[in-house]
Design a protein around this motif. Sequence first.
Motif, PDB file in Angstrom:
ATOM      1  N   ASP A  21      -7.519  26.162 -40.627  1.00 18.28           N
ATOM      2  CA  ASP A  21      -6.076  25.884 -40.583  1.00 18.28           C
ATOM      3  C   ASP A  21      -5.289  26.754 -41.561  1.00 18.28           C
ATOM      4  O   ASP A  21      -4.061  26.684 -41.607  1.00 18.28           O
ATOM      5  N   ALA A  22      -5.989  27.591 -42.353  1.00 13.85           N
ATOM      6  CA  ALA A  22      -5.277  28.517 -43.231  1.00 13.85           C
ATOM      7  C   ALA A  22      -4.659  29.669 -42.435  1.00 13.85           C
ATOM      8  O   ALA A  22      -3.761  30.353 -42.918  1.00 13.85           O
ATOM      9  N   TRP A  23      -5.156  29.880 -41.212  1.00  9.61           N
ATOM     10  CA  TRP A  23      -4.560  30.890 -40.320  1.00  9.61           C
ATOM     11  C   TRP A  23      -3.549  30.180 -39.430  1.00  9.61           C
ATOM     12  O   TRP A  23      -3.902  29.454 -38.511  1.00  9.61           O
ATOM     13  N   GLU A  24      -2.292  30.370 -39.722  1.00  9.14           N
ATOM     14  CA  GLU A  24      -1.236  29.667 -38.988  1.00  9.14           C
ATOM     15  C   GLU A  24      -0.013  30.563 -38.874  1.00  9.14           C
ATOM     16  O   GLU A  24       0.452  31.125 -39.873  1.00  9.14           O
ATOM     17  N   GLY A  25       0.490  30.688 -37.655  1.00  8.90           N
ATOM     18  CA  GLY A  25       1.708  31.465 -37.435  1.00  8.90           C
ATOM     19  C   GLY A  25       1.570  32.928 -37.804  1.00  8.90           C
ATOM     20  O   GLY A  25       2.542  33.556 -38.234  1.00  8.90           O
ATOM     21  N   GLY A  26       0.355  33.491 -37.659  1.00 10.33           N
ATOM     22  CA  GLY A  26       0.155  34.899 -37.979  1.00 10.33           C
ATOM     23  C   GLY A  26       0.134  35.194 -39.463  1.00 10.33           C
ATOM     24  O   GLY A  26       0.283  36.356 -39.881  1.00 10.33           O
ATOM     25  N   ALA A  80       1.363  39.990 -29.388  1.00  2.00           N
ATOM     26  CA  ALA A  80       0.684  40.823 -30.380  1.00  2.00           C
ATOM     27  C   ALA A  80      -0.306  40.008 -31.200  1.00  2.00           C
ATOM     28  O   ALA A  80      -1.380  40.508 -31.558  1.00  2.00           O
ATOM     29  N   LEU A  81       0.026  38.761 -31.482  1.00  2.00           N
ATOM     30  CA  LEU A  81      -0.906  37.901 -32.221  1.00  2.00           C
ATOM     31  C   LEU A  81      -2.230  37.758 -31.488  1.00  2.00           C
ATOM     32  O   LEU A  81      -3.296  37.699 -32.108  1.00  2.00           O
ATOM     33  N   ASP A  82      -2.174  37.704 -30.170  1.00  2.00           N
ATOM     34  CA  ASP A  82      -3.399  37.586 -29.371  1.00  2.00           C
ATOM     35  C   ASP A  82      -4.265  38.840 -29.472  1.00  2.00           C
ATOM     36  O   ASP A  82      -5.451  38.800 -29.149  1.00  2.00           O
ATOM     37  N   GLY A  83      -3.680  39.940 -29.917  1.00  2.00           N
ATOM     38  CA  GLY A  83      -4.429  41.179 -30.045  1.00  2.00           C
ATOM     39  C   GLY A  83      -5.172  41.327 -31.362  1.00  2.00           C
ATOM     40  O   GLY A  83      -5.890  42.308 -31.565  1.00  2.00           O
ATOM     41  N   ILE A  84      -5.024  40.364 -32.272  1.00  2.00           N
ATOM     42  CA  ILE A  84      -5.697  40.443 -33.569  1.00  2.00           C
ATOM     43  C   ILE A  84      -7.162  40.046 -33.411  1.00  2.00           C
ATOM     44  O   ILE A  84      -7.472  38.979 -32.888  1.00  2.00           O
ATOM     45  N   ARG A  85      -8.041  40.921 -33.842  1.00  2.00           N
ATOM     46  CA  ARG A  85      -9.475  40.665 -33.743  1.00  2.00           C
ATOM     47  C   ARG A  85     -10.086  40.223 -35.065  1.00  2.00           C
ATOM     48  O   ARG A  85     -10.946  39.352 -35.100  1.00  2.00           O
ATOM     49  N   LEU A  86      -9.659  40.847 -36.164  1.00  2.00           N
ATOM     50  CA  LEU A  86     -10.285  40.603 -37.455  1.00  2.00           C
ATOM     51  C   LEU A  86      -9.236  40.595 -38.563  1.00  2.00           C
ATOM     52  O   LEU A  86      -8.176  41.202 -38.434  1.00  2.00           O
ATOM     53  N   VAL A  87      -9.574  39.912 -39.643  1.00  2.00           N
ATOM     54  CA  VAL A  87      -8.722  39.838 -40.832  1.00  2.00           C
ATOM     55  C   VAL A  87      -9.565  40.279 -42.027  1.00  2.00           C
ATOM     56  O   VAL A  87     -10.756  39.970 -42.111  1.00  2.00           O
TER      57      VAL A  87
END
Length: 327
Positions: free
Chosen positions: A209-214, A159-166
């Motif tokens: 690196d602020a994006w880590e572990g979802g 599911a993490l691989d399905g994230i496109r935008l934040v």
Amino acid sequence: MKLATYKDGSRDGQLVVVSRDLGAAHYATGTASRLQQVLDDWNFMAPQLQDLYEQLNAGRARHAFPFEPRQCMAPLPRAYQWADGSAYLNHVELVRKARNAEVPASFYTDPLMYQGGSDDFLGPRDDVAVPSEAMGIDFEAEIAVVTGDVRMGASPEQALDGIRLVMLANDWSLRNLIPAELAKGFGFFQSKPATAFSPVAVTPDELGDAWEGGRVHLTLQSTWNGRKVGMCDAGPEMTFHFGQLIAHIAKTRNVRAGSIVGSGTVSNKDWTRGYSCIAEKRCIETIQDGQPSTEFMQYGDTIRIEMKGRDGQSLFGAIEQTVAEPA
């Protein structure tokens, strides 16, 4: 890259690419006119928009113009799905403790989530119209992600691989309507007005690196009527990461491109970091003093929600809204 949607009088607006420093923008019409088109064909269109983004950052985009957040709709002005979690269990613990109730053990293993309205989102500078101040008007500062297609039964890692935008979200709540709705056993409805989102949505790589572990390991700032009331750390206390939230949705159905998933109110055990919604402040007051003393929002009140990167620069632009009477 960073993407936004400009108002043009239509329901879905015009897609623009925004520079890293949020200073400049460029219409994406050579590739797509709407963000949903890009989400539907991400592998083909995203590289083209990435090229434009790099040109914009290098000052080589021929038709660039100054970026103006007031012209923005929500990055995805309407979505196929808006599902909001409550991934910061400290928030749930405070609410339960304030009314002398225990947190069920299942809450720590199975995410809380509700399905909100997705047909009408607010732009980052749009007023929020509420029928009455007596409804208990409250902001909720959150993080949200926009997905591509995620198949039914996907694992949290898949599911993490399905994230496109934040992006950031202000999931408005009418607190005084909530008890009666939940008592019906069918969940939120009228107590949840249209949600607002930040001016821009960014690809996860923009977070470094602020994006880590979802999770987004940065501080979410909330400023109410010009006073900073929340400096909450969005990272380590997020009990369920975004991959787990998306996998929860996908347990019995496919999640389609253009779905938005929220984190729920960002909350910390350290009360000195402040709060991301007034309800939490009122719970703390009840625990300490036996009753709440902070009132909910009134007409004319303002809320600003923003997150800055490690370089001190705004990542998503700010949500800045005023509570207003209906026209």
